[in-house]
Design a protein around this motif. Structure first.
Motif, mmCIF file in Angstrom:
data_model
loop_
_atom_site.group_PDB
_atom_site.id
_atom_site.type_symbol
_atom_site.label_atom_id
_atom_site.label_comp_id
_atom_site.label_asym_id
_atom_site.label_seq_id
_atom_site.Cartn_x
_atom_site.Cartn_y
_atom_site.Cartn_z
ATOM 1 N N ILE A 108 53.473 76.895 -20.528
ATOM 2 C CA ILE A 108 52.353 77.097 -19.619
ATOM 3 C C ILE A 108 51.086 76.480 -20.215
ATOM 4 C CG2 ILE A 108 51.798 79.346 -20.616
ATOM 5 C CD1 ILE A 108 50.869 80.271 -17.907
ATOM 6 N N ALA A 109 50.206 75.977 -19.355
ATOM 7 C CA ALA A 109 48.953 75.367 -19.803
ATOM 8 C C ALA A 109 47.769 76.139 -19.227
ATOM 9 C CB ALA A 109 48.889 73.910 -19.357
ATOM 10 N N PHE A 110 46.598 75.975 -19.858
ATOM 11 C CA PHE A 110 45.380 76.523 -19.279
ATOM 12 C C PHE A 110 45.103 75.837 -17.949
ATOM 13 C CE2 PHE A 110 43.982 78.038 -23.562
ATOM 14 C CZ PHE A 110 43.619 79.332 -23.193
ATOM 15 N N LEU A 149 43.680 83.389 -17.403
ATOM 16 C CA LEU A 149 42.379 82.747 -17.211
ATOM 17 C C LEU A 149 42.510 81.593 -16.222
ATOM 18 C CD1 LEU A 149 41.050 82.912 -20.859
ATOM 19 C CD2 LEU A 149 40.677 84.496 -18.965
ATOM 20 N N ARG A 150 42.517 81.965 -14.962
ATOM 21 C CA ARG A 150 42.680 81.020 -13.863
ATOM 22 C C ARG A 150 41.590 81.276 -12.822
ATOM 23 N NH1 ARG A 150 47.142 78.085 -14.039
ATOM 24 N NH2 ARG A 150 48.382 78.512 -15.899
ATOM 25 N N ASP A 172 50.691 74.869 -11.888
ATOM 26 C CA ASP A 172 51.324 74.735 -13.195
ATOM 27 C C ASP A 172 52.837 74.657 -12.993
ATOM 28 O OD1 ASP A 172 52.637 75.772 -15.747
ATOM 29 O OD2 ASP A 172 50.548 75.624 -16.395
ATOM 30 N N LEU A 173 53.437 73.530 -13.403
ATOM 31 C CA LEU A 173 54.863 73.331 -13.157
ATOM 32 C C LEU A 173 55.727 74.335 -13.899
ATOM 33 C CD1 LEU A 173 55.131 69.432 -13.142
ATOM 34 C CD2 LEU A 173 54.992 71.010 -11.207
ATOM 35 N N ALA A 174 55.268 74.774 -15.083
ATOM 36 C CA ALA A 174 56.043 75.770 -15.832
ATOM 37 C C ALA A 174 56.108 77.083 -15.060
ATOM 38 C CB ALA A 174 55.421 75.992 -17.209
ATOM 39 N N ALA A 230 59.520 78.766 -13.036
ATOM 40 C CA ALA A 230 59.939 80.135 -13.347
ATOM 41 C C ALA A 230 59.705 81.095 -12.185
ATOM 42 C CB ALA A 230 59.203 80.632 -14.590
ATOM 43 N N GLY A 231 59.063 80.621 -11.113
ATOM 44 C CA GLY A 231 58.816 81.467 -9.944
ATOM 45 C C GLY A 231 57.684 82.451 -10.110
ATOM 46 N N TRP A 232 56.845 82.252 -11.108
ATOM 47 C CA TRP A 232 55.766 83.210 -11.348
ATOM 48 C C TRP A 232 54.658 83.131 -10.308
ATOM 49 C CZ3 TRP A 232 54.262 86.275 -15.972
ATOM 50 C CH2 TRP A 232 55.361 86.537 -16.792
ATOM 51 N N ASP A 233 54.511 81.989 -9.645
ATOM 52 C CA ASP A 233 53.412 81.857 -8.682
ATOM 53 C C ASP A 233 53.878 82.020 -7.236
ATOM 54 O OD1 ASP A 233 54.772 79.496 -8.372
ATOM 55 O OD2 ASP A 233 53.055 78.179 -8.670
#
Length: 228
Positions: free
Chosen positions: A145-147, A176-177, A198-200, A204-207
């Motif tokens: 994951i990235a900022f 922090l988004r 964020d592709l990560a 993972a389906g987090w978004d």
């Protein structure tokens, strides 16, 4: 009130099936302003820790949702602990201001908590349990994951924040988004810039949208694009 109703149904053995969300205000009869309930007011707020709502689906998927009788206090503790961890690199005065700015977000994540005091002075009722729950969630955050673009500089200036461990850094990158939160008593929508995808997180389906969340009494949606 939706949370209390859900807790009562669960405690008495009734099915905690998701209730039907209230009718959309654009199709329901609108009361006159003189008799409208205060809680029917919608909010439209710029926030900086919108990733807090990304913890909702993993709480359920990982089987980490607290028991009904502890749900309200544990969600409040979790939200405060997460917010304070990721804002810890700020000087105390700036940290207090940054926490206060997330008040509308905390009200969505843990709606039953009493927040009449300043956010920075609110107590955490069970710090040990909150730390353990947050540590487990942080370990599950995708490693790559990235900022969100610009989030670091927007919050911390030109000096990169220092986080002690890799899970702490992943947690900061998740939470922090910056975005715009639109919330009413029946729904909440968090709008992020397109650059914030964020592709990560996507892999993972987090978004993915949590949808109707019975213990919050709201439908939660995420949207990427220009805020209305």
């Amino acid at each position: 009130r939706a949370l209390r109703h859900w807790l009562q149904r669960t405690a008495t053995g009734q099915s905690p099936a998701a209730p039907v969300p209230p009718a959309n205000p654009t199709t329901a009869a609108t009361p006159s302003p003189s008799v409208a309930e205060p809680e029917a007011v919608s909010v439209h707020s710029e926030i900086h820790a919108g990733g807090l709502l990304l913890l909702l689906r993993p709480l359920v998927r990982l089987g980490l949702l607290p028991e009904p009788e502890q749900l309200a206090s544990r969600l409040g503790d979790l939200a405060l602990t997460a917010l304070r961890r990721v804002l810890a690199p700020l000087p105390p005065a700036e940290r207090a201001v940054a926490q206060e700015r997330e008040r509308p977000l905390l009200a969505v994540f843990a709606p039953e908590c009493d927040r009449r005091e300043r956010i920075a002075t609110l107590p955490i009722h069970d710090a040990k349990a909150a730390d353990a729950l947050l540590d487990t969630l942080a370990d599950a955050i995708p490693a790559d994951i990235a900022f969100a673009p610009g989030a670091e500089r927007r919050l911390f200036g030109r000096r990169p924040p220092a986080f002690a461990t890799a899970p702490e850094l992943r947690l900061a990158r998740l939470l922090l988004r910056p975005g715009v939160l639109r919330a009413s008593p029946w729904e909440a929508e968090l709008v992020w810039p397109l650059a914030g995808i964020d592709l990560a997180l996507r892999r993972a389906g987090w978004d993915q949208d949590p949808g109707w969340v019975p213990w919050l009494g709201r439908s939660i949606r995420f949207r990427f694009g220009d805020a209305p």
